[in-house]
Write a protein that holds these residues in place. Sequence first.
Motif, PDB file in Angstrom:
ATOM      1  N   VAL A 114      51.305 -54.339  94.863  1.00 37.93           N
ATOM      2  CA  VAL A 114      50.190 -53.987  93.994  1.00 37.93           C
ATOM      3  C   VAL A 114      50.827 -53.127  92.831  1.00 37.93           C
ATOM      4  CG1 VAL A 114      48.461 -54.039  95.815  1.00 37.93           C
ATOM      5  CG2 VAL A 114      49.387 -51.853  95.343  1.00 37.93           C
ATOM      6  N   HIS A 115      50.223 -52.885  91.983  1.00 39.56           N
ATOM      7  CA  HIS A 115      50.575 -51.977  90.599  1.00 39.56           C
ATOM      8  C   HIS A 115      49.702 -50.987  90.294  1.00 39.56           C
ATOM      9  CE1 HIS A 115      52.821 -51.333  86.955  1.00 39.56           C
ATOM     10  NE2 HIS A 115      51.721 -51.442  86.350  1.00 39.56           N
ATOM     11  N   CYS A 116      50.354 -49.855  90.206  1.00 41.20           N
ATOM     12  CA  CYS A 116      49.607 -48.758  89.699  1.00 41.20           C
ATOM     13  C   CYS A 116      49.936 -48.392  88.225  1.00 41.20           C
ATOM     14  CB  CYS A 116      50.193 -47.348  90.397  1.00 41.20           C
ATOM     15  SG  CYS A 116      49.374 -45.921  89.825  1.00 41.20           S
ATOM     16  N   GLU A 117      48.633 -48.513  87.569  1.00 38.11           N
ATOM     17  CA  GLU A 117      48.622 -48.566  86.016  1.00 38.11           C
ATOM     18  C   GLU A 117      48.990 -47.121  85.419  1.00 38.11           C
ATOM     19  OE1 GLU A 117      44.877 -49.852  84.946  1.00 38.11           O
ATOM     20  OE2 GLU A 117      44.900 -51.955  85.898  1.00 38.11           O
ATOM     21  N   VAL A 118      48.571 -46.116  86.296  1.00 39.42           N
ATOM     22  CA  VAL A 118      48.817 -44.791  85.761  1.00 39.42           C
ATOM     23  C   VAL A 118      50.211 -44.453  85.908  1.00 39.42           C
ATOM     24  CG1 VAL A 118      46.220 -44.146  85.832  1.00 39.42           C
ATOM     25  CG2 VAL A 118      47.721 -43.499  87.704  1.00 39.42           C
ATOM     26  N   CYS A 119      50.926 -44.693  87.002  1.00 35.02           N
ATOM     27  CA  CYS A 119      52.261 -44.225  87.380  1.00 35.02           C
ATOM     28  C   CYS A 119      53.366 -45.436  86.932  1.00 35.02           C
ATOM     29  CB  CYS A 119      52.659 -44.127  88.828  1.00 35.02           C
ATOM     30  SG  CYS A 119      51.285 -42.911  89.269  1.00 35.02           S
ATOM     31  N   ASN A 120      52.608 -46.623  86.362  1.00 38.16           N
ATOM     32  CA  ASN A 120      53.479 -47.866  86.128  1.00 38.16           C
ATOM     33  C   ASN A 120      54.619 -48.209  87.064  1.00 38.16           C
ATOM     34  OD1 ASN A 120      54.341 -49.999  84.397  1.00 38.16           O
ATOM     35  ND2 ASN A 120      55.894 -48.712  83.262  1.00 38.16           N
ATOM     36  N   LYS A 121      54.079 -48.068  88.010  1.00 34.49           N
ATOM     37  CA  LYS A 121      54.915 -48.357  89.520  1.00 34.49           C
ATOM     38  C   LYS A 121      54.231 -49.725  90.205  1.00 34.49           C
ATOM     39  CE  LYS A 121      56.696 -45.896  93.372  1.00 34.49           C
ATOM     40  NZ  LYS A 121      56.986 -44.558  93.980  1.00 34.49           N
ATOM     41  N   ASN A 122      55.029 -50.345  90.968  1.00 33.02           N
ATOM     42  CA  ASN A 122      54.741 -51.279  91.819  1.00 33.02           C
ATOM     43  C   ASN A 122      54.692 -50.806  93.398  1.00 33.02           C
ATOM     44  OD1 ASN A 122      54.161 -53.390  90.205  1.00 33.02           O
ATOM     45  ND2 ASN A 122      56.214 -54.063  90.191  1.00 33.02           N
ATOM     46  N   ILE A 123      53.831 -50.862  94.171  1.00 30.46           N
ATOM     47  CA  ILE A 123      53.942 -50.506  95.440  1.00 30.46           C
ATOM     48  C   ILE A 123      53.775 -51.685  96.634  1.00 30.46           C
ATOM     49  CG2 ILE A 123      52.842 -48.842  97.125  1.00 30.46           C
ATOM     50  CD1 ILE A 123      51.225 -48.234  93.938  1.00 30.46           C
ATOM     51  N   TYR A 124      54.578 -51.671  97.538  1.00 27.30           N
ATOM     52  CA  TYR A 124      54.604 -52.678  98.563  1.00 27.30           C
ATOM     53  C   TYR A 124      53.092 -52.580  99.183  1.00 27.30           C
ATOM     54  CZ  TYR A 124      55.407 -55.630 102.533  1.00 27.30           C
ATOM     55  OH  TYR A 124      55.203 -56.532 103.570  1.00 27.30           O
ATOM     56  N   CYS A 125      52.416 -53.788  99.288  1.00 30.81           N
ATOM     57  CA  CYS A 125      50.995 -53.624  99.771  1.00 30.81           C
ATOM     58  C   CYS A 125      50.825 -53.540 101.171  1.00 30.81           C
ATOM     59  CB  CYS A 125      50.326 -54.962  99.110  1.00 30.81           C
ATOM     60  SG  CYS A 125      48.650 -54.851  99.381  1.00 30.81           S
ATOM     61  N   SER A 126      50.707 -52.206 101.612  1.00 32.23           N
ATOM     62  CA  SER A 126      50.551 -51.972 102.988  1.00 32.23           C
ATOM     63  C   SER A 126      49.477 -50.546 103.006  1.00 32.23           C
ATOM     64  CB  SER A 126      51.766 -51.763 103.823  1.00 32.23           C
ATOM     65  OG  SER A 126      52.203 -50.616 103.510  1.00 32.23           O
ATOM     66  N   LEU A 127      48.800 -50.628 103.770  1.00 27.86           N
ATOM     67  CA  LEU A 127      47.982 -49.429 103.884  1.00 27.86           C
ATOM     68  C   LEU A 127      48.711 -48.228 103.760  1.00 27.86           C
ATOM     69  CD1 LEU A 127      44.897 -50.599 106.005  1.00 27.86           C
ATOM     70  CD2 LEU A 127      45.014 -50.663 103.750  1.00 27.86           C
ATOM     71  N   LYS A 128      49.705 -48.269 104.713  1.00 26.48           N
ATOM     72  CA  LYS A 128      50.414 -46.923 104.745  1.00 26.48           C
ATOM     73  C   LYS A 128      51.090 -46.522 103.358  1.00 26.48           C
ATOM     74  CE  LYS A 128      54.156 -44.781 107.625  1.00 26.48           C
ATOM     75  NZ  LYS A 128      55.251 -44.418 106.355  1.00 26.48           N
ATOM     76  N   GLN A 129      51.752 -47.439 102.580  1.00 29.87           N
ATOM     77  CA  GLN A 129      52.388 -47.038 101.598  1.00 29.87           C
ATOM     78  C   GLN A 129      51.582 -46.737 100.288  1.00 29.87           C
ATOM     79  OE1 GLN A 129      55.869 -49.103 100.626  1.00 29.87           O
ATOM     80  NE2 GLN A 129      56.395 -49.790 102.384  1.00 29.87           N
ATOM     81  N   ILE A 130      50.436 -47.644 100.518  1.00 31.85           N
ATOM     82  CA  ILE A 130      49.465 -47.032  99.177  1.00 31.85           C
ATOM     83  C   ILE A 130      48.776 -45.906  99.388  1.00 31.85           C
ATOM     84  CG2 ILE A 130      47.309 -47.933  98.119  1.00 31.85           C
ATOM     85  CD1 ILE A 130      47.858 -50.813  98.863  1.00 31.85           C
ATOM     86  N   GLN A 131      48.435 -45.486 100.699  1.00 34.32           N
ATOM     87  CA  GLN A 131      47.964 -44.081 100.846  1.00 34.32           C
ATOM     88  C   GLN A 131      48.910 -43.044 100.643  1.00 34.32           C
ATOM     89  OE1 GLN A 131      44.937 -43.542 103.197  1.00 34.32           O
ATOM     90  NE2 GLN A 131      45.403 -41.658 101.801  1.00 34.32           N
ATOM     91  N   GLU A 132      50.194 -43.260 100.834  1.00 36.36           N
ATOM     92  CA  GLU A 132      51.340 -42.448 100.579  1.00 36.36           C
ATOM     93  C   GLU A 132      51.410 -42.221  99.042  1.00 36.36           C
ATOM     94  OE1 GLU A 132      54.887 -43.522 102.287  1.00 36.36           O
ATOM     95  OE2 GLU A 132      54.348 -43.166 104.180  1.00 36.36           O
ATOM     96  N   HIS A 133      51.276 -43.451  98.359  1.00 36.28           N
ATOM     97  CA  HIS A 133      51.275 -43.160  96.764  1.00 36.28           C
ATOM     98  C   HIS A 133      50.312 -42.554  96.355  1.00 36.28           C
ATOM     99  CE1 HIS A 133      52.461 -44.392  92.827  1.00 36.28           C
ATOM    100  NE2 HIS A 133      50.984 -44.657  92.528  1.00 36.28           N
ATOM    101  N   VAL A 134      48.868 -42.605  96.694  1.00 33.90           N
ATOM    102  CA  VAL A 134      47.719 -42.295  96.124  1.00 33.90           C
ATOM    103  C   VAL A 134      47.670 -40.773  96.395  1.00 33.90           C
ATOM    104  CG1 VAL A 134      46.371 -44.311  96.060  1.00 33.90           C
ATOM    105  CG2 VAL A 134      45.908 -42.858  97.856  1.00 33.90           C
ATOM    106  N   ASN A 135      48.298 -40.357  97.430  1.00 30.96           N
ATOM    107  CA  ASN A 135      48.050 -38.737  97.842  1.00 30.96           C
ATOM    108  C   ASN A 135      49.291 -38.138  97.334  1.00 30.96           C
ATOM    109  OD1 ASN A 135      45.923 -38.962  99.579  1.00 30.96           O
ATOM    110  ND2 ASN A 135      47.032 -39.450 101.436  1.00 30.96           N
ATOM    111  N   ASP A 136      50.421 -38.749  96.536  1.00 35.59           N
ATOM    112  CA  ASP A 136      51.443 -38.087  95.990  1.00 35.59           C
ATOM    113  C   ASP A 136      51.032 -37.131  94.878  1.00 35.59           C
ATOM    114  OD1 ASP A 136      54.447 -38.335  95.636  1.00 35.59           O
ATOM    115  OD2 ASP A 136      53.774 -38.760  93.778  1.00 35.59           O
TER     116      ASP A 136
END
Length: 249
Positions: A114-136
Amino acid sequence: MKTDLPYGIIASSKTRVRCLCCGVYIPKANKCIEQHTNGAKHKENIELMNENAIRFSNGKMHCKLCKRVLSEEDSVTYHIESDDHANFMAALEDLVDGEFISLDPYLACEKDEVHCEVCNKNIYCSLKQIQEHVNDLYHRFQITERLKPLNGLFPAANNTEVWCKVCKIYIQDNVLSVLDHIDEDEEHIEWFSEIEDLIDNQDVSIEPYLTNEHEAYAFCNRCQMDIVCNAQSIQSHVHSEAHLNQFGL
């Protein structure tokens, strides 16, 4: 008879084929297959596949979200409505809500990320990795910076606060304080709720007011005129005869 069957169609018997998208059998005649694949229901199911990370490959339906191969008896809608898939989708959508993270390429099976527009970064699509990213902390900071101009927040002269022109107060310029004000402050929320209700389907923009610290006006695109950006003035304008005439009312 065509040797190459359309997307989602597999051979079933000498006289029938099966559409795995729709979970139905179709007579093997080209005309019947064409009629089915051109039908509204089939097209709707293809669209559902593109919205739910389901793809047809090597004669089978694969759900990337659930990491499983669908049985031939499972239609697309049956799988999408299953508890496992529906719960995963709900958790995923809840996790990215308001985070400026796009799921579309992943759900269309175009990417594994999935793609984070504000960080301009791709994140592997798993709940764990997305959760870690949004809390960063970096992501929270980028979210804050993106939301400031959408909420009428501007840097103060002391560089430690921001000025909310909506609520006419100063707020500490840090991630927690800014997000708390946007998400929890009753006056701030009420202002947006009231104004957005008034301008809904009225072709009135409050963006000039929110993004320019010294701008006092909203803008009506239909009437090509400025409106003082408060509830009373906007309400008066959208109910005016001149404005309603622009809509043929």
